[in-house]
Design a protein around this motif. Structure first.
Motif, PDB file in Angstrom:
ATOM      1  N   MET A   1       0.835  -1.189   0.000  1.00  0.00           N
ATOM      2  CA  MET A   1       0.000   0.000   0.000  1.00  0.00           C
ATOM      3  C   MET A   1       0.879   1.252   0.000  1.00  0.00           C
ATOM      4  SD  MET A   1      -2.293   1.366   3.186  1.00  0.00           S
ATOM      5  CE  MET A   1      -3.139  -0.203   3.346  1.00  0.00           C
ATOM      6  N   LEU A   2       0.563   2.186  -0.872  1.00  0.00           N
ATOM      7  CA  LEU A   2       1.231   3.486  -0.889  1.00  0.00           C
ATOM      8  C   LEU A   2       0.190   4.567  -0.629  1.00  0.00           C
ATOM      9  CD1 LEU A   2       3.766   5.283  -1.538  1.00  0.00           C
ATOM     10  CD2 LEU A   2       2.917   5.354  -3.887  1.00  0.00           C
ATOM     11  N   LEU A   3       0.402   5.370   0.401  1.00  0.00           N
ATOM     12  CA  LEU A   3      -0.444   6.530   0.657  1.00  0.00           C
ATOM     13  C   LEU A   3       0.201   7.741   0.004  1.00  0.00           C
ATOM     14  CD1 LEU A   3      -1.245   6.062   4.468  1.00  0.00           C
ATOM     15  CD2 LEU A   3      -2.581   5.276   2.501  1.00  0.00           C
ATOM     16  N   ALA A   4      -0.603   8.574  -0.644  1.00  0.00           N
ATOM     17  CA  ALA A   4      -0.021   9.716  -1.345  1.00  0.00           C
ATOM     18  C   ALA A   4      -0.964  10.907  -1.350  1.00  0.00           C
ATOM     19  CB  ALA A   4       0.315   9.330  -2.791  1.00  0.00           C
ATOM     20  N   ASP A   5      -0.386  12.111  -1.185  1.00  0.00           N
ATOM     21  CA  ASP A   5      -1.078  13.345  -1.513  1.00  0.00           C
ATOM     22  C   ASP A   5      -0.156  14.117  -2.449  1.00  0.00           C
ATOM     23  OD1 ASP A   5       0.836  14.604   0.087  1.00  0.00           O
ATOM     24  OD2 ASP A   5      -0.576  15.196   1.652  1.00  0.00           O
ATOM     25  N   GLU A   6      -0.302  15.422  -2.554  1.00  0.00           N
ATOM     26  CA  GLU A   6       0.553  16.157  -3.488  1.00  0.00           C
ATOM     27  C   GLU A   6       2.021  16.133  -3.077  1.00  0.00           C
ATOM     28  OE1 GLU A   6      -3.290  18.734  -3.403  1.00  0.00           O
ATOM     29  OE2 GLU A   6      -2.201  17.421  -2.046  1.00  0.00           O
ATOM     30  N   PHE A   7       2.304  16.050  -1.756  1.00  0.00           N
ATOM     31  CA  PHE A   7       3.668  16.227  -1.278  1.00  0.00           C
ATOM     32  C   PHE A   7       4.227  15.035  -0.495  1.00  0.00           C
ATOM     33  CE2 PHE A   7       1.405  20.324  -1.191  1.00  0.00           C
ATOM     34  CZ  PHE A   7       2.112  20.995  -2.181  1.00  0.00           C
ATOM     35  N   LEU A   8       3.374  14.215   0.067  1.00  0.00           N
ATOM     36  CA  LEU A   8       3.818  13.135   0.948  1.00  0.00           C
ATOM     37  C   LEU A   8       3.401  11.789   0.378  1.00  0.00           C
ATOM     38  CD1 LEU A   8       5.153  12.539   3.710  1.00  0.00           C
ATOM     39  CD2 LEU A   8       2.881  12.710   4.744  1.00  0.00           C
ATOM     40  N   ARG A   9       4.385  10.891   0.246  1.00  0.00           N
ATOM     41  CA  ARG A   9       4.122   9.546  -0.279  1.00  0.00           C
ATOM     42  C   ARG A   9       4.743   8.535   0.674  1.00  0.00           C
ATOM     43  NH1 ARG A   9       6.322  12.836  -4.136  1.00  0.00           N
ATOM     44  NH2 ARG A   9       4.784  13.726  -5.578  1.00  0.00           N
ATOM     45  N   VAL A  10       3.915   7.617   1.182  1.00  0.00           N
ATOM     46  CA  VAL A  10       4.356   6.712   2.242  1.00  0.00           C
ATOM     47  C   VAL A  10       4.010   5.273   1.895  1.00  0.00           C
ATOM     48  CG1 VAL A  10       4.224   6.179   4.706  1.00  0.00           C
ATOM     49  CG2 VAL A  10       3.892   8.545   3.936  1.00  0.00           C
ATOM     50  N   ILE A  11       5.000   4.383   1.999  1.00  0.00           N
ATOM     51  CA  ILE A  11       4.790   2.943   1.846  1.00  0.00           C
ATOM     52  C   ILE A  11       5.143   2.277   3.168  1.00  0.00           C
ATOM     53  CG2 ILE A  11       7.118   2.322   1.035  1.00  0.00           C
ATOM     54  CD1 ILE A  11       5.722   0.512  -1.057  1.00  0.00           C
ATOM     55  N   HIS A  12       4.617   1.089   3.405  1.00  0.00           N
ATOM     56  CA  HIS A  12       4.763   0.433   4.700  1.00  0.00           C
ATOM     57  C   HIS A  12       5.429  -0.934   4.574  1.00  0.00           C
ATOM     58  CE1 HIS A  12       1.454   3.264   4.978  1.00  0.00           C
ATOM     59  NE2 HIS A  12       1.622   3.317   6.282  1.00  0.00           N
ATOM     60  N   VAL A  13       6.295  -1.237   5.511  1.00  0.00           N
ATOM     61  CA  VAL A  13       6.901  -2.570   5.587  1.00  0.00           C
ATOM     62  C   VAL A  13       5.849  -3.583   6.021  1.00  0.00           C
ATOM     63  CG1 VAL A  13       8.584  -3.978   6.858  1.00  0.00           C
ATOM     64  CG2 VAL A  13       9.256  -1.742   5.949  1.00  0.00           C
ATOM     65  N   SER A  14       4.959  -3.196   6.942  1.00  0.00           N
ATOM     66  CA  SER A  14       3.823  -4.040   7.333  1.00  0.00           C
ATOM     67  C   SER A  14       2.632  -3.137   7.574  1.00  0.00           C
ATOM     68  CB  SER A  14       4.126  -4.855   8.599  1.00  0.00           C
ATOM     69  OG  SER A  14       4.252  -3.993   9.727  1.00  0.00           O
ATOM     70  N   THR A  15       1.414  -3.722   7.506  1.00  0.00           N
ATOM     71  CA  THR A  15       0.209  -2.906   7.714  1.00  0.00           C
ATOM     72  C   THR A  15      -0.689  -3.515   8.799  1.00  0.00           C
ATOM     73  OG1 THR A  15      -0.765  -3.990   5.764  1.00  0.00           O
ATOM     74  CG2 THR A  15       0.181  -1.790   5.449  1.00  0.00           C
TER      75      THR A  15
ATOM     76  N   GLU B   1      12.374  -4.674  -0.674  1.00  0.00           N
ATOM     77  CA  GLU B   1      11.239  -4.915  -1.578  1.00  0.00           C
ATOM     78  C   GLU B   1      10.318  -3.705  -1.676  1.00  0.00           C
ATOM     79  OE1 GLU B   1       7.470  -7.509  -0.700  1.00  0.00           O
ATOM     80  OE2 GLU B   1       9.044  -8.823  -1.456  1.00  0.00           O
ATOM     81  N   VAL B   2       9.919  -3.126  -0.531  1.00  0.00           N
ATOM     82  CA  VAL B   2       8.986  -2.000  -0.578  1.00  0.00           C
ATOM     83  C   VAL B   2       9.675  -0.728  -1.070  1.00  0.00           C
ATOM     84  CG1 VAL B   2       7.444  -2.969   1.164  1.00  0.00           C
ATOM     85  CG2 VAL B   2       9.271  -1.423   1.874  1.00  0.00           C
ATOM     86  N   THR B   3      10.975  -0.606  -0.828  1.00  0.00           N
ATOM     87  CA  THR B   3      11.701   0.558  -1.361  1.00  0.00           C
ATOM     88  C   THR B   3      11.758   0.497  -2.876  1.00  0.00           C
ATOM     89  OG1 THR B   3      13.070   0.655   0.653  1.00  0.00           O
ATOM     90  CG2 THR B   3      13.851   1.887  -1.263  1.00  0.00           C
ATOM     91  N   GLU B   4      11.963  -0.686  -3.425  1.00  0.00           N
ATOM     92  CA  GLU B   4      11.922  -0.858  -4.888  1.00  0.00           C
ATOM     93  C   GLU B   4      10.557  -0.453  -5.442  1.00  0.00           C
ATOM     94  OE1 GLU B   4      15.068  -4.596  -5.398  1.00  0.00           O
ATOM     95  OE2 GLU B   4      12.924  -4.970  -5.074  1.00  0.00           O
ATOM     96  N   LEU B   5       9.495  -0.840  -4.713  1.00  0.00           N
ATOM     97  CA  LEU B   5       8.138  -0.533  -5.168  1.00  0.00           C
ATOM     98  C   LEU B   5       7.862   0.970  -5.162  1.00  0.00           C
ATOM     99  CD1 LEU B   5       6.106  -3.372  -3.395  1.00  0.00           C
ATOM    100  CD2 LEU B   5       6.409  -3.095  -5.852  1.00  0.00           C
TER     101      LEU B   5
ATOM    102  N   LEU C   1      20.785  -1.037  -0.908  1.00  0.00           N
ATOM    103  CA  LEU C   1      20.065  -0.208  -1.879  1.00  0.00           C
ATOM    104  C   LEU C   1      20.984   0.853  -2.484  1.00  0.00           C
ATOM    105  CD1 LEU C   1      16.751   0.139   0.146  1.00  0.00           C
ATOM    106  CD2 LEU C   1      16.898  -0.814  -2.163  1.00  0.00           C
ATOM    107  N   LYS C   2      21.798   1.480  -1.644  1.00  0.00           N
ATOM    108  CA  LYS C   2      22.748   2.481  -2.143  1.00  0.00           C
ATOM    109  C   LYS C   2      23.729   1.862  -3.129  1.00  0.00           C
ATOM    110  CE  LYS C   2      22.741   5.741   1.747  1.00  0.00           C
ATOM    111  NZ  LYS C   2      23.527   6.310   2.872  1.00  0.00           N
ATOM    112  N   SER C   3      24.195   0.643  -2.808  1.00  0.00           N
ATOM    113  CA  SER C   3      25.167  -0.026  -3.679  1.00  0.00           C
ATOM    114  C   SER C   3      24.565  -0.369  -5.037  1.00  0.00           C
ATOM    115  CB  SER C   3      25.689  -1.301  -3.008  1.00  0.00           C
ATOM    116  OG  SER C   3      24.697  -2.321  -2.976  1.00  0.00           O
TER     117      SER C   3
END
Length: 334
Positions: free
Chosen positions: A145-159, A177-181, A226-228
């Motif tokens: 799940m990704l929550l989004a408005d104009e400025f804030l976008r949030v994904i969760h490791v668990s819900t 995995e969720v960072t890739e998404l 992820l940085k690598s």
């Protein structure tokens, strides 16, 4: 259409009354044409409902609401603002048809109005909500799940798990995995090189191990990998400052470690309560399901049975959902 007893039909009429909606996309409603005509009448809108049984018959013209008519509501027994099995079923068949059309390539994306879980279950459809229906009918095993408005976008490791279990789910593989998404989603929104902030789990991201070990053993190793691999990420960032920084533009997306860590700041920003009327006037945010083979964006609010039919429901969330889905469709084709 969402649950026809709720505010879904009303906010759809409001959104499809606007010229800018038709400048972004060619909208068609999956649901019941008589319900949509009722919503048009209740709002006194100068709109015509065009009932069709194929996308080819839609007009896609401002002033006309095209409805892929599933004839799924018995108007003789229908009640607005009440939990009913037939309305739970109507919401279900409406979203399944939208999924089928998207999987067949007949539409480029889907946007969902809210459904009611109790009505859904009373109709015999035992899913937790829209997300699980989409996962089932697209045969998707890994999604988020990704929550989004104009400025804030949030994904969760668990819900939707207990807080104790949420801590146990903070694992390097899932964080990656969720960072890739969310990185892929931001690119679909038109952000060429997304900057992602990854939250710590513990207060102050554990302050070097003083308040927990998850940052050192799971989160920091995920960030380094992820940085690598070329991702533009920071973390673990102290949760009490991460969301404020993201809201101000430092980060294009945020990885939260559990449900409330991400939902609370998002809803504090997006929900607008009117103290004088004692009502929630707006919920400016959307829910995007990532990992699916099709686009799915939803409003981030419920059916609001208590105000259904009164003409006061805000369409802001739906308009934002249409905007996000349209951008994603365009960038997927690019």
């Amino acid at each position: 259409m969402g649950d026809p007893a709720g505010i879904g039909p009303e906010i759809i009429v409001k959104a499809l009354s606007r010229k800018e909606t038709y400048e972004k996309c060619h909208p068609i409603v999956t649901g019941d044409a008589e319900i949509m005509r009722m919503a048009v009448g209740q709002l006194g809108a100068d709109l015509h409902v065009n009932a069709v049984d194929s996308i080819a018959d839609a007009k896609f013209e401002l002033g006309t609401i095209d409805v892929y008519d599933l004839k799924c509501v018995d108007m003789d027994t229908y009640q607005q603002g009440v939990v009913q099995p037939q309305c739970g079923n109507a919401a279900f068949v409406s979203v399944v048809k939208a999924i089928e059309l998207a999987m067949a390539g007949e539409v480029d994306g889907t946007v969902t109005a809210p459904l009611n879980k109790e009505a859904l279950h009373k109709a015999g459809h035992h899913f937790d909500g829209h997300t699980e229906i989409y996962a089932h009918y697209t045969n998707t095993k890994k999604y988020a799940m990704l929550l989004a408005d104009e400025f804030l976008r949030v994904i969760h490791v668990s819900t939707h798990v207990s807080l104790r279990e949420a801590c146990d789910r903070v694992k390097k593989a899932r964080i990656i995995e969720v960072t890739e998404l969310i990185n892929d989603a931001c690119r679909q929104f038109g952000i060429a090189k997304p900057h992602i902030g990854i939250a710590g789990l513990n207060p102050h991201a554990s302050d070097g191990g003083l308040f927990g070990w998850e940052e050192e053993k799971e989160i920091a190793p995920a960030v380094e990998e992820l940085k690598s691999r070329g991702f533009y990420v920071d973390g673990p960032v102290s949760p009490d400052s991460l969301f404020a920084k993201a809201r101000c533009g430092k980060f294009d997306g945020v990885v939260a470690m559990y449900h409330d860590q991400g939902h609370i700041p998002f809803k504090v920003v997006g929900f607008q309560w009117n103290k004088e009327t004692g009502r929630m006037e707006a919920s400016k945010g959307v829910n995007i399901t990532l990992g699916l083979p099709i686009i799915r964006v939803s409003v981030d609010h419920g059916t609001a049975f208590d105000v259904a039919g009164q003409g006061i429901a805000s369409a802001e969330g739906l308009l934002l959902a249409i905007d996000y889905a349209s951008k994603m469709a365009v960038n997927r084709k690019a």
